[in-house]
Design an enzyme around this catalytic site. Structure first.
Site, PDB file in Angstrom:
ATOM      1  N   ARG A   1       0.820  -1.226   0.000  1.00 27.62           N
ATOM      2  CA  ARG A   1       0.000   0.000   0.000  1.00 27.62           C
ATOM      3  C   ARG A   1       0.851   1.272   0.000  1.00 27.62           C
ATOM      4  NH1 ARG A   1      -3.914  -0.397   4.851  1.00 27.62           N
ATOM      5  NH2 ARG A   1      -2.176  -1.546   5.724  1.00 27.62           N
ATOM      6  N   GLY A  29     -25.737  -0.139  16.500  1.00 30.52           N
ATOM      7  CA  GLY A  29     -24.886  -1.227  16.980  1.00 30.52           C
ATOM      8  C   GLY A  29     -23.584  -0.764  17.578  1.00 30.52           C
ATOM      9  N   GLU A  45     -20.269  -3.180  20.306  1.00 25.68           N
ATOM     10  CA  GLU A  45     -19.347  -3.835  19.361  1.00 25.68           C
ATOM     11  C   GLU A  45     -17.856  -3.505  19.537  1.00 25.68           C
ATOM     12  OE1 GLU A  45     -20.725  -3.465  15.260  1.00 25.68           O
ATOM     13  OE2 GLU A  45     -22.820  -3.484  15.876  1.00 25.68           O
ATOM     14  N   TRP A  56     -19.109  -9.013   0.730  1.00 28.26           N
ATOM     15  CA  TRP A  56     -17.858  -8.357   1.109  1.00 28.26           C
ATOM     16  C   TRP A  56     -16.698  -9.333   1.264  1.00 28.26           C
ATOM     17  CZ3 TRP A  56     -20.214  -4.188   4.945  1.00 28.26           C
ATOM     18  CH2 TRP A  56     -20.753  -3.153   4.169  1.00 28.26           C
ATOM     19  N   ASP A  79     -27.651  -7.329  10.371  1.00 29.75           N
ATOM     20  CA  ASP A  79     -27.330  -6.263   9.421  1.00 29.75           C
ATOM     21  C   ASP A  79     -27.189  -6.802   8.010  1.00 29.75           C
ATOM     22  OD1 ASP A  79     -27.197  -4.279  11.391  1.00 29.75           O
ATOM     23  OD2 ASP A  79     -25.126  -4.797  11.876  1.00 29.75           O
ATOM     24  N   HIS A 104     -30.803  -3.975   9.322  1.00 25.28           N
ATOM     25  CA  HIS A 104     -30.335  -2.618   9.051  1.00 25.28           C
ATOM     26  C   HIS A 104     -29.699  -2.581   7.673  1.00 25.28           C
ATOM     27  CE1 HIS A 104     -28.101   1.081   9.177  1.00 25.28           C
ATOM     28  NE2 HIS A 104     -27.001   0.392   8.955  1.00 25.28           N
ATOM     29  N   HIS A 156     -22.234  10.216   9.049  1.00 26.71           N
ATOM     30  CA  HIS A 156     -21.053  10.470   8.212  1.00 26.71           C
ATOM     31  C   HIS A 156     -20.553  11.897   8.375  1.00 26.71           C
ATOM     32  CE1 HIS A 156     -23.070   7.050   6.145  1.00 26.71           C
ATOM     33  NE2 HIS A 156     -21.857   6.586   6.278  1.00 26.71           N
ATOM     34  N   CYS A 184     -26.655   4.930  10.829  1.00 25.86           N
ATOM     35  CA  CYS A 184     -25.775   3.754  10.787  1.00 25.86           C
ATOM     36  C   CYS A 184     -25.043   3.670  12.129  1.00 25.86           C
ATOM     37  CB  CYS A 184     -24.798   3.899   9.611  1.00 25.86           C
ATOM     38  SG  CYS A 184     -23.905   2.375   9.215  1.00 25.86           S
TER      39      CYS A 184
HETATM   40  N1  GLN Z   1     -24.003  -2.885  13.375  1.00 29.26           N
HETATM   41  C1  GLN Z   1     -23.032  -2.232  12.558  1.00 29.26           C
HETATM   42  C2  GLN Z   1     -22.509  -0.982  13.257  1.00 29.26           C
HETATM   43  O1  GLN Z   1     -23.260  -0.391  13.962  1.00 29.26           O
HETATM   44  C3  GLN Z   1     -23.630  -1.834  11.249  1.00 29.26           C
HETATM   45  C4  GLN Z   1     -22.615  -1.194  10.347  1.00 29.26           C
HETATM   46  C5  GLN Z   1     -23.110  -0.963   8.967  1.00 29.26           C
HETATM   47  O2  GLN Z   1     -24.275  -1.022   8.695  1.00 29.26           O
HETATM   48  N2  GLN Z   1     -22.231  -0.674   8.053  1.00 29.26           N
HETATM   49  O3  GLN Z   1     -21.389  -0.580  13.083  1.00 29.26           O
HETATM   50 ZN    ZN Z   2     -25.233   1.008   8.151  1.00 30.86          ZN
END
Ligand code: GLN
Ligand code: ZN
Length: 764
Positions: free
Chosen positions: A16, A442, A494, A571, A609, A651, A704, A736
């Site tokens: 990288r 989350g 998380e 992914w 998710d 989600h 974001h 998110c």
């Molecule tokens: N549960 C995940 C989080 O809260 C969902 C992330 C996502 O949707 N990209 O980070």
């Molecule tokens: Zn999300």
């Protein structure tokens, strides 16, 4: 003689290097010259790697994105950047280039030199994001080919086998966005003048062959766009340069005849994704044109089966002789650079793989076998055969228990005990939630401390006990915060997850991980997709301990948090020896077990998710329903084994789902949370026509952005939502997960969010 060539090589570097050089430059820790030098070194190294080929690509390198490079080459720079009136610091104009790419050229940019960044979107069905070209009625094109010409001159110093690669005019227009209501196709004439000038310049620079990419040929095109292709290539055919017109990522289908008939010197077909069209193309293609076949998969990391490829190619070669060219199916941008960098990868699994460098070798072996006979590469073919046999027969790939379980899968697994309304009545009594209940998606902020703890644990510099203690402390902290915020449904935060796919992949059988398997996602950002090599199973519970611990700290319902099968699939690098749908089903069964274990452990709300469900949609709309059928089925199998009393959430992180809303309703999740705040609830327009049956949480906090949304703004958004969905079925939540934000941002934002919910509930 057969001709071999390539479309593009990963520019990010084995380790990288480009990423780090860019980020140092943006932080103003290095000069522009140092950055330019890194670019030059990477290009030369890449050309060196491709010496075996008859043509090496030039123009595939980019400091950010090849579509943005094209915009600069065509003089299509957004007015907001042009109006800054900043003198380019050198002929490459690189600071303005970064301003369009990311809003600023680097740290300490005076605010007058910051602009809004260009929009980014996915390059066809890949995970690579390009900067969307912008058009309006004032758009005029003018050629600035210096960058490309310089690179050609650079390449020529050591190579005399050069083939520039550019994006075609019609695909360029198609990819862009009209900022007013200008019809993009009205710009074609002006654009073609500039492309003609470019071709002339390339021809004057001594270029014989030019590759022009028109990947839109694999999509459903209206007559206007088909006509645009015809017009473009008739016009460009006036130039003396030979054009290789390339399509990739799919079948040509109804565009096949058009592609064969365009007045170019040759066409390239993605023989991985459109293998069944090859013979038809050969029939259609006029005999003066060459045919390039993409026979090495540029989108995946498995070794090519050289013997079967040769079996298939030999008769084609006999028919086409010198007119046959060979290449990867598309640019190698989408695979990591060098398998040899992997020191920790299991040697057996490693022997099944090929990254960009190994793919170039495969191409050279195939060409030699065709030209000089298989005997000339006997050793290489034998090595390839052994590797493939080991993969085919490996017990690690094939697990009869998993196959048996998949085979015995029946429809009953897909259905909840009762329909939504009956479940909602039961759940209402259990949870007794207020109107407009609040929750989060989350993750909570990932502090340097928890990242460090995960790293230390991975590197074995702290004990398991120490790690567990740190994670538990973080969970306690998250629970306490949520208590203070007075949210209604909690999450554990998380902290133990680095990535929502990797976390699960690491605990599932059938997954492998690389150290350096980076692939560019956008700009300096890379992702390292894990590899699904075998049948998927779950040796033990993956999240139950964390969730149970979190639940033990509070009386509020704690959501269990899982990643769904479709997102895990989309992914990852996936197996090529079985259908994606089969792999997805295996994942579904493994995550289903986790869902049921969470339920057994007393977790009453479980979120699954599916952030990437939309990304898997095929390029052609005609194929959408097939994908959605198996993807939604996989989700249903994952989620729907629970009791009526257990509430399932899902989600999704995007706002456009109007065109797939029925499929989403079919998932039958009790609650869905989605990204909406930026779109001002516009996406909810779909509910004017479609009665979404279950509960929904349209995101009201744009995670974001560092901005803190006000109570009023969130109340307004929810009021808009309540015009389409009964208040009884609405939730209040962010767009998110919050892992990229800091607590200083998250806390006040959630205080406002809870206040907004209370205001709405009392007003109701
Ligand atoms: N549960 C995940 C989080 O809260 C969902 C992330 C996502 O949707 N990209 O980070
Ligand atoms: Zn999300």
């Amino acid at each position: 003689m057969i001709t071999t060539h390539n479309f593009g090589f990963p520019r990010i570097g084995k380790k990288r290097e480009l990423k780090f050089a860019l980020e140092r430059y943006w932080r103003r820790e290095t000069t522009q010259n140092e950055l330019l030098n890194t670019g030059l070194e990477l290009r030369q190294e890449n050309w060196q790697h491709q010496q075996k080929l008859d043509f090496i690509p030039v123009g595939d390198f980019s400091f950010y994105d090849q579509v943005l490079d094209t915009s600069f080459m065509l003089g299509n720079i957004p007015t907001r950047v042009r109006d800054l009136g900043l003198k380019p610091t050198n002929h490459e104009d690189i600071d303005n280039y970064f301003r369009v790419a990311r809003g600023r050229s680097g740290k300490n940019e005076s605010s007058c030199a910051c602009v809004s960044a260009g929009e980014m979107t996915k390059w066809f069905d890949t995970n690579y994001h390009y900067i969307v070209p912008e058009f309006d009625q004032n758009t005029h094109f003018s050629l600035n080919a210096d960058r490309l010409i310089n690179q050609i001159n650079e390449a020529k110093r050591h190579n005399n086998n050069i083939k520039p690669v550019i994006i075609g005019p019609v695909t360029y227009l198609w990819l862009g966005k009209s900022k007013d209501s200008t019809d993009k196709l009205t710009l074609l004439d002006d654009l073609l003048i500039v492309y003609s000038q470019l071709l002339k310049r390339l021809s004057n620079a001594g270029i014989e062959w030019l590759q022009i990419d028109e990947p839109i040929l694999v999509t459903e095109l209206s007559q206007e766009w088909q006509h645009a292709l015809r017009k473009a290539y008739f016009q460009l055919s006036n130039q003396s340069i030979k054009i290789l017109l390339a399509s990739y990522f799919g079948e040509l289908q109804e565009n096949l005849q058009l592609a064969c008939e365009l007045p170019v010197a040759g066409i390239h077909l993605d023989a991985i994704n459109a293998s069944n069209e090859v013979l038809k193309v050969i029939d259609w293609l006029p005999s003066h044109k060459i045919l390039s076949l993409g026979i090495i998969n540029g989108r995946n990391i498995w070794k090519t089966n050289l013997a079967t490829t040769l079996d298939w190619l030999e008769p084609i070669y006999a028919r086409l002789v010198d007119r046959l060219w060979l290449a990867p199916s598309c640019s190698l941008l989408h695979v990591p650079v060098d398998l040899e960098s992997e020191e920790k990868l299991d040697t057996e699994i490693k022997s099944w793989l090929a990254f960009a460098l190994q793919k170039i070798d495969e191409l050279a072996i195939l060409a030699k076998a065709l030209d000089q006979g298989r005997d000339s590469v006997r050793k290489e073919l034998e090595k390839n055969r052994l590797a493939l046999t080991s993969r085919e027969q490996s017990k690690r790939v094939h697990d009869p228990r998993v196959k048996q379980r998949v085979d015995s899968c029946n429809e009953s697994l897909e259905h909840r005990q009762s329909p939504y309304q009956a479940r909602a009545d039961i759940q209402d009594k259990i949870f007794n939630l207020p109107l407009y209940p609040t929750t989060t998606i989350g993750s909570f902020p990932q502090t340097t401390q928890i990242r460090q703890a995960r790293k230390d644990y991975k590197n074995k510099t702290i004990t398991n006990k120490n790690y567990q203690a740190q994670m538990r402390k973080e969970i306690e902290y998250c629970v306490k915060e949520q208590q203070q915020l007075d949210l209604d449904v909690f999450v554990h935060g998380e902290p133990e997850r680095n990535d929502m796919v990797e976390y699960f992949g690491e605990q599932l059988e059938g997954y492998a991980f690389t150290q350096f398997g980076w692939v560019q996602s956008y700009g300096s950002r890379c992702v390292k997709p894990p590899i699904i090599f075998g049948d998927i199973s779950r040796p033990q519970a993956m999240t139950v301990e964390w969730a149970s611990y979190a639940q033990s700290l509070t009386n509020k319902p704690m959501k269990g948090m899982l990643t769904g099968p479709v997102t895990i699939l989309n992914w990852s690098f996936v197996r090529d020896d079985q259908a994606r749908s089969d792999t997805c089903l295996q994942l579904a069964l493994a995550i289903r077990d986790e869902v049921l274990d969470l339920e057994k452990a007393g977790i009453k709300i479980i979120q699954i998710d599916e952030a990437a469900l939309r990304e898997g949609l095929p390029l052609r709309k005609a194929q959408w329903s097939n994908y959605l059928d198996w993807a939604i089925r996989a989700f249903r199998i994952t989620a729907n084994g629970v009791q009526n009393a257990t509430q399932i959430h899902t989600h999704m992180c995007y706002s456009e789902f109007n065109d797939i809303i029925t499929a989403i309703a079919d998932m039958d999740a009790d609650v869905i949370t989605i990204e909406t705040s930026r779109s001002d609830m516009e996406l909810l327009d779909v509910f004017d026509d479609f009665q979404y049956p279950n509960e929904i949480g349209p995101g009201v906090y744009d995670i974001h952005s560092p901005n803190i949304p006000s109570v009023d703004a969130m109340v307004d958004l929810m009021k808009k939502a309540s015009q389409r969905i009964p208040a009884k079925r609405l939730w209040v939540n962010p767009d998110c997960g919050l892992k990229t934000r800091s607590w200083d941002e998250v806390r006040p934002a959630l205080i406002n969010m809870v206040a907004a919910s209370k205001q709405l509930a009392t007003a109701n």
